[in-house]
Design an enzyme around this catalytic site. Structure first.
Site, mmCIF file in Angstrom:
data_model
loop_
_atom_site.group_PDB
_atom_site.id
_atom_site.type_symbol
_atom_site.label_atom_id
_atom_site.label_comp_id
_atom_site.label_asym_id
_atom_site.label_seq_id
_atom_site.Cartn_x
_atom_site.Cartn_y
_atom_site.Cartn_z
ATOM 1 C CE LYS A 159 79.400 -33.199 -8.850
ATOM 2 N NZ LYS A 159 79.193 -32.297 -8.672
HETATM 3 C C1 PLP Z 1 77.426 -28.502 -4.321
HETATM 4 C C2 PLP Z 1 78.625 -28.058 -4.993
HETATM 5 N N1 PLP Z 1 79.356 -27.435 -4.319
HETATM 6 C C3 PLP Z 1 80.656 -27.250 -4.758
HETATM 7 C C4 PLP Z 1 81.042 -27.700 -6.294
HETATM 8 C C5 PLP Z 1 82.214 -27.339 -6.681
HETATM 9 O O1 PLP Z 1 83.069 -28.467 -6.842
HETATM 10 P P1 PLP Z 1 84.249 -28.810 -7.921
HETATM 11 O O2 PLP Z 1 85.123 -27.722 -8.105
HETATM 12 O O3 PLP Z 1 84.905 -30.140 -7.717
HETATM 13 O O4 PLP Z 1 83.481 -29.040 -9.341
HETATM 14 C C6 PLP Z 1 80.050 -28.423 -6.956
HETATM 15 C C7 PLP Z 1 80.217 -28.689 -8.205
HETATM 16 O O5 PLP Z 1 80.624 -30.099 -8.637
HETATM 17 C C8 PLP Z 1 78.765 -28.537 -6.429
HETATM 18 O O6 PLP Z 1 77.764 -29.124 -7.069
#
Ligand code: PLP
Length: 317
Positions: A159
């Site tokens: 991320k």
């Molecule tokens: C590109 C992306 N995909 C998926 C998610 C969902 O991830 P999470 O459930 O860990 O927030 C996020 C958010 O963080 C995101 O930015």
């Protein structure tokens, strides 16, 4: 949406005033996008403030830093404790927590040698991300003309701030065209994810989501939904999803820390079923929101309680 500042931000092990959390414009991160971060929610169940899936978010943060060879001296436990400290000291919950690790001010080249690692954790009040408040209403989305990041270019399991340049293109295009969010396909044309959410669909009696190989972030809410679906005896498959499956699915929904579980009412102006949350989506929402609101037992141990150090400050969301 405007940010409501809080009193303190955690920086490299200390709580500092919000307004002192500043960096130089020649920091490596400003020039080259070298940050990794998390988005975490702290909920307010009746037992008191509690951070949702704190160890998993801390571990994903460290995994993201490891993928990018960003060195630091913190363990996942340290990050969890820091999140607890900053929420407890600011007295703001429910809230969103933003841990950040980035390369700071030092060298000027792409090679980050000489740039210190900076770690910050902020928290602030934040409400619903997608939709207008009724969890049954579906949001209108489009398939983006932008693809998700290609394998072996920008790692989607990390991320990183830089990945969100792609997300910005997807999101801004969707909004410019009158949609709430965009769904990106991967470079081979299979469904990947939203600009900031994972995606699920129901076809027949099975719940489907794209596997990690389709350039998706390993979402923590995605993991919750997979676990809750298995608890409920729902058939779950991680499989490649062709674009057209979005148009003929019985139910489609987004998952994410920000989006929680948001039903999708239409894709490219083709209505999904009756445009509202379907039966399986509703069952998963009931479990998920039941747990985060403290009405259903936290049977998976997803909460980390926050000992309260400061009286609760109310903010509007
Ligand atoms: C590109 C992306 N995909 C998926 C998610 C969902 O991830 P999470 O459930 O860990 O927030 C996020 C958010 O963080 C995101 O930015």
């Amino acid at each position: 949406m405007a940010i409501q500042s809080s009193e303190h931000i955690w920086h490299n092990g200390k709580l500092i005033p919000w307004d002192d959390a500043k960096i130089h414009i020649m920091s490596h991160v400003v020039n080259y996008g070298s940050s990794v971060f998390e988005g975490v929610r702290c909920y307010a169940p009746p037992a008191g403030p509690a951070i949702f899936r704190a160890p998993e978010h801390a571990q994903r943060l460290l995994d993201s830093a490891k993928i990018y060879r960003i060195e630091h001296s913190y363990s996942a436990d340290n990050i969890v404790q820091a999140m607890v400290d900053v929420v407890g000291s600011n007295g703001i919950w429910p809230c969103y927590i933003r841990p950040l690790i980035f390369r700071g001010y030092g060298g000027v080249g792409v090679n980050p040698e000489g740039c210190p690692t900076e770690v910050y954790i902020a928290n602030y009040s934040w409400g619903k991300y997608l939709g207008k408040g009724n969890p049954e209403d579906g949001v209108d989305v489009c398939v983006s003309s932008w693809s998700r990041l290609a394998p072996n270019t920008m790692p989607t399991m990390a991320k990183s701030g830089a990945n969100y340049m792609n997300s910005q293109l997807i999101k801004m295009e969707a909004i410019a065209n009158g949609f709430v969010e965009g769904i990106a396909l991967d470079v081979n044309g299979f469904v990947s994810e939203g600009s900031g959410e994972n995606l699920f669909l129901v076809k027949g009696d099975a719940l489907l989501t794209a596997p990690l190989g389709n350039s998706v972030l390993p979402g923590i809410t995605r993991d919750c939904v997979l676990k809750l679906a298995r608890d409920l005896g729902i058939t779950v498959r991680e499989q490649m999803i062709p674009r057209e499956m979005l148009y003929i699915a019985d139910e489609v929904f987004f998952t994410g820390t920000a989006a929680e579980i948001t039903p999708i009412g239409s894709v490219d102006r083709i209505t999904v079923a009756n445009g509202k949350a379907g039966a399986i989506t509703k069952k998963l929402q009931a479990e998920f929101y039941g747990i985060v609101n403290g009405k259903v037992e936290d049977r998976h141990g997803w909460f980390t309680p926050v000992p309260v150090k400061k009286p609760h400050l109310a903010f509007s969301s």
